[in-house]
Design an enzyme around this catalytic site. Structure first.
Site, PDB file in Angstrom:
ATOM      1  CG  HIS A  48      37.325   5.745   8.636  1.00 57.79           C
ATOM      2  ND1 HIS A  48      38.559   5.696   8.008  1.00 57.79           N
ATOM      3  CD2 HIS A  48      36.432   6.088   7.682  1.00 57.79           C
ATOM      4  CE1 HIS A  48      38.408   5.991   6.731  1.00 57.79           C
ATOM      5  NE2 HIS A  48      37.135   6.229   6.505  1.00 57.79           N
TER       6      HIS A  48
ATOM      7  CD  GLU B  84      37.611  12.094  14.084  1.00 61.62           C
ATOM      8  OE1 GLU B  84      37.629  11.231  13.188  1.00 61.62           O
ATOM      9  OE2 GLU B  84      38.548  12.900  14.267  1.00 61.62           O
TER      10      GLU B  84
END
Ligand code: GAR
Length: 195
Positions: A110, A180
């Site tokens: 997320h 990420e």
């Protein structure tokens, strides 16, 4: 001479969009050899992640609401005997029975520090826009197990970054993507090594 068979882990990636995280995971494990992506599940015809699947010769499954909720879908996933199912920008909530068949084997990423800026409707640029509107001074990423509640499962890893004074959605998204692409493959490797 003794022969030790080292099991190559199988990963299934679920993605709906461009697939930059899928690309980072595929490249990381191509280089280190501990795992390979055996299936990509996508719900959007035309999504960039499908081009990646084709380029890499990775089988993909394009799902619609019916096939996604069918028992046949679970069998298709089981056929790949995945060590982990990795959600990488996948925008549908997983059916409860999929979650029950793969306990502690489904993770999600997320683009914010959960539990803040999570929940339905909070994905991709919507998250970054909300962070900028609230004039937050930091953001980050959360990698967590998936349970029956959206963005709620046990957290495996969080990484933080500053929000710069002049940030717009694109510059903040780029910083988050950097985190990420660095941390998701390595967190997957950590979980494979420490089941
Ligand atoms: C990623 O930033 C991921 O964190 C986010 O979607 C993006 C997908 O990018 N996921 C969510 O917002 C889930 N709530 P990608 O297609 O380039 O990997």
């Amino acid at each position: 001479m003794p022969y030790f068979a080292l099991r190559m882990h199988s990963l299934i990636i679920f993605a709906s969009g461009k697939g930059s995280n899928a690309r980072a995971i595929i490249d990381y494990f191509k280089a280190n050899g501990k795992a390979s992506v055996s299936l990509i599940v996508c719900n959007k015809p035309g999504a960039g992640v499908l081009d990646i699947a084709r380029e890499e010769n990775i089988p993909f499954l394009l799902v619609d609401k019916n096939s996604f909720n069918s028992d046949a879908f679970i069998t298709q996933l089981q056929d790949h005997n995945p060590s982990l199912i990795v959600l990488a920008g996948f925008l549908w909530k997983l059916p409860d029975n999929v979650i029950h068949v793969f306990p502690d084997r489904i993770i999600n990423i997320h683009p914010a520090l959960l539990p803040s800026y999570g929940g339905k409707g909070m994905y991709g640029d919507h998250v970054h826009r909300a962070i900028l509107a609230a004039k937050e001074r930091e953001s980050g990423i959360t990698i967590h197990y998936v349970d029956e509640v959206y963005d709620n499962g046990r957290i495996v890893l969080q990484a933080r970054c500053p929000v710069a004074a002049g940030d717009d959605v694109d510059t903040l998204a780029a910083r988050i993507h950097w985190l990420e692409h660095f941390f998701y493959p390595r967190t997957i490797e950590f979980l494979l090594d420490h089941p």
